[in-house]
Design an enzyme around this catalytic site. Structure first.
Site, short mmCIF file in Angstrom:
data_model
loop_
_atom_site.label_atom_id
_atom_site.label_comp_id
_atom_site.label_asym_id
_atom_site.label_seq_id
_atom_site.Cartn_x
_atom_site.Cartn_y
_atom_site.Cartn_z
N GLY A 155 36.79 14.75 57.85
CA GLY A 155 35.40 14.79 58.29
C GLY A 155 34.66 13.58 57.77
N SER A 176 44.16 16.76 59.65
CA SER A 176 42.91 17.38 60.05
C SER A 176 43.16 18.29 61.23
CB SER A 176 41.88 16.31 60.41
OG SER A 176 40.57 16.83 60.40
N ARG A 177 42.23 19.21 61.47
CA ARG A 177 42.41 20.15 62.57
C ARG A 177 42.42 19.46 63.92
NH1 ARG A 177 37.82 24.41 60.81
NH2 ARG A 177 36.84 22.41 60.31
N ARG A 238 36.51 21.79 47.14
CA ARG A 238 36.24 23.04 46.45
C ARG A 238 37.43 23.36 45.56
NH1 ARG A 238 31.64 22.39 47.36
NH2 ARG A 238 30.15 23.76 48.41
N GLU A 267 35.05 27.71 38.56
CA GLU A 267 33.92 26.94 38.05
C GLU A 267 32.80 27.83 37.50
OE1 GLU A 267 31.20 23.79 40.43
OE2 GLU A 267 33.38 23.49 40.61
N HIS A 285 31.53 18.62 38.69
CA HIS A 285 30.95 18.79 40.02
C HIS A 285 29.79 17.82 40.24
CE1 HIS A 285 30.79 21.95 43.42
NE2 HIS A 285 30.33 20.80 43.86
N GLY A 287 29.81 15.40 42.66
CA GLY A 287 29.96 14.74 43.96
C GLY A 287 28.68 14.27 44.60
#
Length: 319
Positions: A155, A176-177, A238, A267, A285, A287
């Site tokens: 993505g 990827s899908r 995640r 987490e 975390h 990002g």
């Protein structure tokens, strides 16, 4: 005026937008809001602006009441929200994609550099006051030029990470899908492969896929064993996408060379074995953690909220 409950601290720019039109009840405590307090506060709310630390499920939606119209998550991921429960009650759920793409890609590539060049080890050594001197074989890492980056989930963030990798002279494969835009694939020189091939050919595997039942422990002992012993794993998506116990064992036993993690399976707890390993970089975390990005996320969540309360369509609905 409608009542908007904000479940945690967000930048003032978002609160000012909301307060211009509605009553705002924003949590400002030093710690995350407790479940009990959250259930109490949402009663009678017309809108909830949620952080990823809060679980938005049927219990909470029922506590809010039938007048609730929108849940606006201040995050691109929304595994904390029971979207079907929202849909079944006629509640619009939204997230904040796009605005955190570049910041998260920066962290992903920062972790790639830290892991492959052993920067965390070097920094810890100096801070511990350990003796050292330059040497031909001192803290040797791995270069990126001519190596292959495998992107799992191509993505916006995956593509942005791939652009950074291309600038460093890396080849790109992705899983990827669906196929990405042919023009972007050509720009990146990116080739779509299945996950099994990606794991076997990549020198760095970077995870950018959404989390859900299909990606829980997507990377476990079997997948780690399929990688080259010189491969590095990076996760900025995640935590539960990676089986942390399996990763700790793989790092300890030299199944892969190293890892960089911005997110964790349970987490904020981190698997204790990871804490004892030198060949893994751990950051909490971060990002989207820039002033500009967090402000943009919160403002987009406010815009989503206001759009629904005005009777319109939100800019970024989920689904």
């Amino acid at each position: 005026m409608s009542r908007v409950v904000v479940t945690g601290k967000v930048p003032d720019a978002a609160l000012e937008k909301l307060r211009a039109e509605h009553e705002v009840d924003a949590w400002t405590g030093p710690e995350s809001i407790s479940r009990e307090e959250l259930l109490r506060r949402v009663a009678g709310a017309d809108a909830i602006v949620s952080l990823l630390t809060e679980r938005i499920d049927g219990e909470l939606l029922d506590a809010a009441g039938p007048q609730l119209k929108v849940v606006s998550n201040v995050a691109v991921g929304y595994d904390n929200i029971d979207v079907p429960a929202c849909t079944g009650r006629g509640i619009v759920a939204t997230n904040t994609p796009g605005v955190l793409t570049e910041a998260t890609a920066d962290i992903a590539f920062g972790l790639i550099l830290m892991a492959t060049r052993r920067l965390g080890e070097g920094e810890r050594l100096i801070r511990a006051g350990q003796p050292w001197k330059w040497g031909m074989f001192f803290l040797l890492g791995s270069s990126l030029q001519g190596k292959t980056l495998g992107v799992v989930g191509m993505g916006g963030i995956g593509q942005a990470t791939a652009r950074r990798a291309k600038a460093f002279g890396m080849d790109i494969v992705y899983q990827s899908r669906s196929e990405i835009d042919p023009a972007i694939a050509a720009e990146l020189g990116a080739r779509r492969v299945d996950l099994d091939e990606l794991l076997t050919v990549s020198d760095v595997v970077s995870l950018h896929c959404p989390y859900g039942p299909n990606t829980h422990h997507l990377i476990g002992a079997e997948q780690l064993a399929a990688m080259k012993s010189s491969t590095y794993l990076v996760n900025t998506a995640r935590g539960p996408i990676v089986d942390e116990a399996a990763l700790a064992a793989a790092l300890r036993e030299g199944v892969i060379a190293g890892a960089g993690l911005d997110v964790f399976e349970h987490e904020p707890q981190v698997h204790p074995e990871l804490l004892d390993l030198e060949n893994v970089t751990l950051v909490p975390h971060l990002g989207s953690a820039t002033v500009e990005t967090r402000t943009a996320m919160a403002v987009l969540a406010a815009d989503n909220t206001l759009a629904v309360l005005r009777g319109g369509q939100p800019p970024t609905p989920i689904g």
